[in-house]
Write a protein that holds these residues in place. Sequence first.
Motif, short mmCIF file in Angstrom:
data_model
loop_
_atom_site.label_atom_id
_atom_site.label_comp_id
_atom_site.label_asym_id
_atom_site.label_seq_id
_atom_site.Cartn_x
_atom_site.Cartn_y
_atom_site.Cartn_z
N ASP A 133 11.61 37.23 82.14
CA ASP A 133 11.81 38.51 82.84
C ASP A 133 12.89 39.34 82.15
O ASP A 133 12.76 40.56 82.01
CB ASP A 133 12.24 38.26 84.29
N VAL A 134 13.96 38.68 81.71
CA VAL A 134 15.04 39.41 81.04
C VAL A 134 14.54 39.99 79.72
O VAL A 134 14.84 41.14 79.38
CB VAL A 134 16.26 38.49 80.79
N ARG A 135 13.76 39.23 78.99
CA ARG A 135 13.23 39.73 77.72
C ARG A 135 12.31 40.94 77.96
O ARG A 135 12.33 41.90 77.18
CB ARG A 135 12.50 38.62 76.98
N ARG A 136 11.53 40.91 79.03
CA ARG A 136 10.68 42.06 79.35
C ARG A 136 11.52 43.27 79.72
O ARG A 136 11.19 44.41 79.33
CB ARG A 136 9.73 41.69 80.49
N LEU A 137 12.60 43.06 80.46
CA LEU A 137 13.49 44.18 80.80
C LEU A 137 14.10 44.78 79.53
O LEU A 137 14.22 46.01 79.41
CB LEU A 137 14.60 43.69 81.74
N ARG A 138 14.50 43.95 78.61
CA ARG A 138 15.05 44.45 77.36
C ARG A 138 14.01 45.27 76.59
O ARG A 138 14.33 46.31 76.00
CB ARG A 138 15.54 43.29 76.49
N ALA A 139 12.77 44.81 76.59
CA ALA A 139 11.71 45.54 75.89
C ALA A 139 11.46 46.90 76.54
O ALA A 139 11.14 47.89 75.86
CB ALA A 139 10.42 44.71 75.88
N MET A 140 11.60 46.96 77.86
CA MET A 140 11.39 48.22 78.59
C MET A 140 12.57 49.18 78.41
O MET A 140 12.41 50.40 78.55
CB MET A 140 11.21 47.92 80.08
N HIS A 141 13.75 48.63 78.10
CA HIS A 141 14.97 49.45 77.96
C HIS A 141 15.68 49.06 76.66
O HIS A 141 16.73 48.41 76.69
CB HIS A 141 15.89 49.23 79.16
N PRO A 142 15.11 49.45 75.51
CA PRO A 142 15.67 49.02 74.21
C PRO A 142 17.13 49.42 74.05
O PRO A 142 17.52 50.55 74.37
CB PRO A 142 14.78 49.76 73.20
N GLY A 143 17.92 48.46 73.58
CA GLY A 143 19.33 48.74 73.29
C GLY A 143 20.24 48.75 74.49
O GLY A 143 21.46 48.93 74.34
N VAL A 144 19.72 48.54 75.70
CA VAL A 144 20.54 48.55 76.91
C VAL A 144 21.08 47.15 77.16
O VAL A 144 20.31 46.18 77.21
CB VAL A 144 19.72 49.03 78.13
N PRO A 145 22.40 47.00 77.29
CA PRO A 145 22.97 45.67 77.50
C PRO A 145 22.61 45.09 78.87
O PRO A 145 22.36 45.84 79.82
CB PRO A 145 24.47 45.90 77.37
N VAL A 146 22.63 43.77 78.95
CA VAL A 146 22.28 43.06 80.18
C VAL A 146 23.52 42.36 80.73
O VAL A 146 24.17 41.57 80.02
CB VAL A 146 21.17 42.02 79.93
N VAL A 147 23.84 42.64 81.98
CA VAL A 147 24.90 41.92 82.70
C VAL A 147 24.22 41.09 83.78
O VAL A 147 23.51 41.63 84.63
CB VAL A 147 25.92 42.88 83.34
N SER A 148 24.40 39.79 83.73
CA SER A 148 23.80 38.92 84.74
C SER A 148 24.88 38.37 85.65
O SER A 148 25.95 37.94 85.20
CB SER A 148 23.01 37.78 84.09
N TYR A 149 24.58 38.42 86.93
CA TYR A 149 25.43 37.79 87.94
C TYR A 149 25.49 36.30 87.62
O TYR A 149 24.52 35.72 87.12
CB TYR A 149 24.79 38.05 89.31
N VAL A 150 26.61 35.69 87.90
CA VAL A 150 26.77 34.27 87.58
C VAL A 150 25.77 33.41 88.35
O VAL A 150 25.46 32.28 87.94
CB VAL A 150 28.22 33.82 87.83
#
Length: 341
Positions: A133-150
């Motif tokens: 899911d995270v990889r798909r989000l990155r593909a949908m928003h190229p170059g946007v950093p990901v912050v994940s809750y612990v």
Amino acid sequence: MTSNIEISPPQWSDQLEIDYAELGTRLEGLVPCLEWPMHLPWIDAILRLKEQRGAVIMAHSYQSPEIFHGVADVTGDSLSLAQAAASCSAELIVICGVYFMAETAKILAPDRTVLIPDLHAGCSLASSITAADVRRLRAMHPGVPVVSYVNTTADVKAESDACCTSANALQVVEAMGSKKVIFIPDRFLGAYVAAQTNVELVLWNGTCEVHEIFTAQQMRHARERFNAKLIAHPECSPEVLAEADFVGSTSAMSQWLEKVKPDRVALITECSMADNLRTKFPQIEFVQPCNLCPHMKQITLPNIFNCLRDLRHEVTVPADVASRARRALDRMLQVGRQDRV
């Protein structure tokens, strides 16, 4: 480390009540009197076994009082436990919390043995999103950093640029230096952060099953019927947070109580949080609405004992996943705790 260790099975004796009189007094009113004779032999056996093992027991604030006060060496929220794991010198760490917390401890203390008393102690937030899911989000928003809750799995942390807790989510988001950030997986915590920053957040539809079911009507009822101050965790819905006198992380709630010292308060969070704070603030009356976390309650004194005795349920994280997840966790630890009241 050998799993062969001699220790007598837990059993009641009148001497135990004398030996643990101080603890019994502290937990009076928190642990039902009929349950105390059942808990005490397990507490005694765990403490003796812990000493023989040279183990450190870390317990989250949502653990039941007999665990939190009875056997734990380190207690606190997710950030506190992560910080403790990163600096722990003990060879053996037992995490009394849910599975993602044990994974986090292993990532931050890779040369330690990390155990969890129940492998099935999960988390609705952690199970709401996958690495794919995270990889798909990155593909949908190229170059946007990901912050994940612990509150995510090691696999998801490994796909992230940084982790955060509710104690530093806003600061971690802004530290990314980006006009747009993907924030996963808690949409309510994300909405709370979004309202405090100019950074545009892309949110995931994850929620905490404990906090999502509180309602604004419950909040108003607690205020009107009990004349209570209301403090809520940011994993609650915006409608609930709008009714609160204070919104903050687990640790910030304690700080607020220390500062304000209300006569009566309702903690809009997991039930055991209020139970464990009663010993610190005996002058405050705690009224509950509250909800129990079914996953946290899978940790019990008997399975802590079995975990220590048999070195059962060791938590491991693949090296490639751990190294990438460690980078995200290190960014969280660098920001540190920011929820000062």
